[in-house]
Design an enzyme around this catalytic site. Structure first.
Site, PDB file in Angstrom:
ATOM      1  N   ASN A   7     112.557  65.919 163.887  1.00 38.41           N
ATOM      2  CA  ASN A   7     114.011  65.959 164.091  1.00 38.41           C
ATOM      3  C   ASN A   7     114.372  64.895 165.136  1.00 38.41           C
ATOM      4  OD1 ASN A   7     116.510  66.619 165.371  1.00 38.41           O
ATOM      5  ND2 ASN A   7     116.456  68.628 164.394  1.00 38.41           N
ATOM      6  N   ASP A   9     117.435  64.046 166.235  1.00 37.90           N
ATOM      7  CA  ASP A   9     118.765  64.207 166.849  1.00 37.90           C
ATOM      8  C   ASP A   9     118.803  63.723 168.298  1.00 37.90           C
ATOM      9  OD1 ASP A   9     119.474  65.455 164.513  1.00 37.90           O
ATOM     10  OD2 ASP A   9     119.583  67.466 165.365  1.00 37.90           O
ATOM     11  N   HIS A  10     117.748  64.019 169.034  1.00 36.47           N
ATOM     12  CA  HIS A  10     117.807  63.732 170.473  1.00 36.47           C
ATOM     13  C   HIS A  10     117.642  62.254 170.809  1.00 36.47           C
ATOM     14  CE1 HIS A  10     118.687  67.754 171.360  1.00 36.47           C
ATOM     15  NE2 HIS A  10     117.540  68.217 170.921  1.00 36.47           N
ATOM     16  N   HIS A  47     120.677  66.321 162.064  1.00 38.01           N
ATOM     17  CA  HIS A  47     121.782  67.287 161.983  1.00 38.01           C
ATOM     18  C   HIS A  47     123.092  66.562 162.285  1.00 38.01           C
ATOM     19  CE1 HIS A  47     123.417  71.399 163.714  1.00 38.01           C
ATOM     20  NE2 HIS A  47     124.196  70.903 162.772  1.00 38.01           N
ATOM     21  N   ARG A  49     126.493  67.117 163.175  1.00 36.47           N
ATOM     22  CA  ARG A  49     127.316  68.238 163.649  1.00 36.47           C
ATOM     23  C   ARG A  49     128.780  67.914 163.457  1.00 36.47           C
ATOM     24  NH1 ARG A  49     124.195  71.846 167.396  1.00 36.47           N
ATOM     25  NH2 ARG A  49     126.196  72.870 167.643  1.00 36.47           N
ATOM     26  N   ARG A  53     128.198  65.039 167.994  1.00 33.71           N
ATOM     27  CA  ARG A  53     127.769  64.830 169.377  1.00 33.71           C
ATOM     28  C   ARG A  53     126.519  63.962 169.492  1.00 33.71           C
ATOM     29  NH1 ARG A  53     125.742  70.832 171.048  1.00 33.71           N
ATOM     30  NH2 ARG A  53     127.863  71.284 170.429  1.00 33.71           N
ATOM     31  N   GLU A  74     120.403  68.533 158.012  1.00 36.27           N
ATOM     32  CA  GLU A  74     120.816  69.809 158.604  1.00 36.27           C
ATOM     33  C   GLU A  74     122.323  69.816 158.734  1.00 36.27           C
ATOM     34  OE1 GLU A  74     119.700  71.350 162.543  1.00 36.27           O
ATOM     35  OE2 GLU A  74     117.673  70.967 161.864  1.00 36.27           O
ATOM     36  N   THR A 104     122.248  73.485 171.602  1.00 37.69           N
ATOM     37  CA  THR A 104     121.525  73.175 170.376  1.00 37.69           C
ATOM     38  C   THR A 104     121.667  74.412 169.489  1.00 37.69           C
ATOM     39  OG1 THR A 104     119.358  72.600 169.465  1.00 37.69           O
ATOM     40  CG2 THR A 104     119.353  73.988 171.426  1.00 37.69           C
ATOM     41  N   THR A 105     121.145  74.359 168.255  1.00 37.65           N
ATOM     42  CA  THR A 105     121.293  75.516 167.370  1.00 37.65           C
ATOM     43  C   THR A 105     120.631  76.724 168.015  1.00 37.65           C
ATOM     44  OG1 THR A 105     121.130  73.956 165.562  1.00 37.65           O
ATOM     45  CG2 THR A 105     120.991  76.283 164.986  1.00 37.65           C
ATOM     46  N   GLU A 155     113.990  78.371 156.649  1.00 40.76           N
ATOM     47  CA  GLU A 155     113.333  77.863 157.848  1.00 40.76           C
ATOM     48  C   GLU A 155     113.408  78.998 158.865  1.00 40.76           C
ATOM     49  OE1 GLU A 155     114.172  73.877 159.266  1.00 40.76           O
ATOM     50  OE2 GLU A 155     113.911  74.556 161.337  1.00 40.76           O
ATOM     51  N   HIS A 197     112.095  75.079 165.647  1.00 40.39           N
ATOM     52  CA  HIS A 197     112.888  75.264 166.865  1.00 40.39           C
ATOM     53  C   HIS A 197     111.981  75.703 168.018  1.00 40.39           C
ATOM     54  CE1 HIS A 197     116.905  75.254 168.672  1.00 40.39           C
ATOM     55  NE2 HIS A 197     116.300  75.998 169.583  1.00 40.39           N
ATOM     56  N   GLY A 219     111.563  68.640 167.070  1.00 40.99           N
ATOM     57  CA  GLY A 219     112.369  67.538 167.599  1.00 40.99           C
ATOM     58  C   GLY A 219     112.174  67.282 169.071  1.00 40.99           C
TER      59      GLY A 219
HETATM   60  N1  PXP Z   1     115.162  73.460 163.127  1.00 44.53           N
HETATM   61  C1  PXP Z   1     116.495  73.587 163.280  1.00 44.53           C
HETATM   62  C2  PXP Z   1     117.258  74.330 162.237  1.00 44.53           C
HETATM   63  C3  PXP Z   1     117.153  73.004 164.378  1.00 44.53           C
HETATM   64  O1  PXP Z   1     118.481  73.146 164.503  1.00 44.53           O
HETATM   65  C4  PXP Z   1     116.408  72.267 165.319  1.00 44.53           C
HETATM   66  C5  PXP Z   1     117.072  71.586 166.457  1.00 44.53           C
HETATM   67  O2  PXP Z   1     117.771  72.435 167.222  1.00 44.53           O
HETATM   68  C6  PXP Z   1     115.015  72.185 165.125  1.00 44.53           C
HETATM   69  C7  PXP Z   1     114.424  72.782 164.032  1.00 44.53           C
HETATM   70  C8  PXP Z   1     114.156  71.438 166.099  1.00 44.53           C
HETATM   71  O3  PXP Z   1     114.112  72.150 167.299  1.00 44.53           O
HETATM   72  P1  PXP Z   1     113.471  71.504 168.572  1.00 44.53           P
HETATM   73  O4  PXP Z   1     114.296  70.332 168.942  1.00 44.53           O
HETATM   74  O5  PXP Z   1     113.492  72.599 169.581  1.00 44.53           O
HETATM   75  O6  PXP Z   1     112.070  71.100 168.186  1.00 44.53           O
END
Ligand code: PXP
Length: 255
Positions: A7, A9-10, A47, A49, A53, A74, A104-105, A155, A197, A219
């Site tokens: 992931n 996103d960050h 993701h 959003r 963001r 996502e 975050t989610t 998931e 997650h 992620g």
């Molecule tokens: N799965 C989902 C559905 C997520 O929303 C996220 C990010 O929040 C992740 C996995 C990855 O989580 P993490 O960044 O804690 O590894």
């Protein structure tokens, strides 16, 4: 082998901290995703959003174009996002709940409370050949509700497991049992079982007892590790940990 979805996103979070409102800026999530691909991960998750963001619309389209590996999109189950997914045609869509105020989610999707709307989206996207997965808490009633939506995958939310990792062994065992029960029930009903997650280099070995896992989405820990060792090494290190998963020596329930 247990598959790794990274992931990214960050990576975009860091970019947006400086370049919000600009059409370019660093670091580039596409470059990061391509480094992950070159390091051998199975897929990339991003993701988009509602508040944009971190990942922006252009990122999603650029990822789709640049990647040879699967893109897991996502998204919240909103008309806007369903429309984007229909155009984008990613390999898979993971439906997640979204609240503006969360960092975050935070929790899983309340599938039981929204079966009809989720069923409609799952059908629309699956008709286009997009695999639909629901991000759910590892509870049996959410698995049962998922079956009613026709979605092909779940998931399982490993956040509570990750939090219990630094708590008592009893709490950790309880969360592992919840995940195991949900995975077994889902697999028995032919759902593909993914998880994610809060997974990191320290806690990953404890999920090795959970059966039927297909993909892990990770992620924050990989992006964080990449800051010191680089994306390629961060992904390779995680892949090595995945290879020690006992699932490797068994035939996965879904390929
Ligand atoms: N799965 C989902 C559905 C997520 O929303 C996220 C990010 O929040 C992740 C996995 C990855 O989580 P993490 O960044 O804690 O590894």
């Amino acid at each position: 082998m247990l598959k790794l979805g990274v992931n990214i996103d960050h990576v975009a979070t860091v970019r947006q901290a400086r370049y919000r409102g600009a059409s370019n800026g660093e670091p580039c999530p596409i470059e990061a995703a391509m480094a992950c691909e070159a390091a051998g991960c199975y897929g990339i998750t991003a993701h988009l959003r509602e508040d944009r963001r971190h990942i922006l619309d252009q990122d999603i389209w650029n990822l789709k174009q640049a990647l040879a590996i699967p893109l897991n999109f996502e998204m919240a189950n909103t008309p806007e996002m369903v429309g984007i997914a229909e155009q984008l045609k990613p390999t898979s869509v993971c439906l997640v709940p979204e609240k503006r105020e969360e960092l975050t989610t935070e929790g899983g999707l309340d599938v039981a409370g929204g079966i009809a709307r989720i069923r409609e989206t799952a059908q629309r996207l699956q008709d286009l050949g997009i695999e639909v997965s629901l991000f759910i808490d590892p509870d049996l009633h959410q698995i049962e509700a998922t079956l009613e939506t026709g979605a092909q995958a779940v998931e399982l939310h490993t956040g509570p497991f990750a939090e219990s990792f630094t708590d008592s062994e009893a709490h950790l065992a309880e969360e592992l049992q919840r995940l195991t029960r949900a995975a077994e029930r889902g697999n028995a009903q032919n759902l593909k079982i993914n998880a994610g997650h809060g997974l990191n280099y320290q806690n990953l070995h404890r999920i090795h007892t959970i059966p039927h896992l297909s993909e892990l989405n990770i992620g924050h820990s990989i992006v964080s590790r990449a800051l010191t060792v680089g994306m390629s090494a961060a992904v390779s290190e995680m892949l090595s940990l995945l290879q020690t998963h006992p699932q490797d020596s068994r035939k996965p329930s879904h390929v």
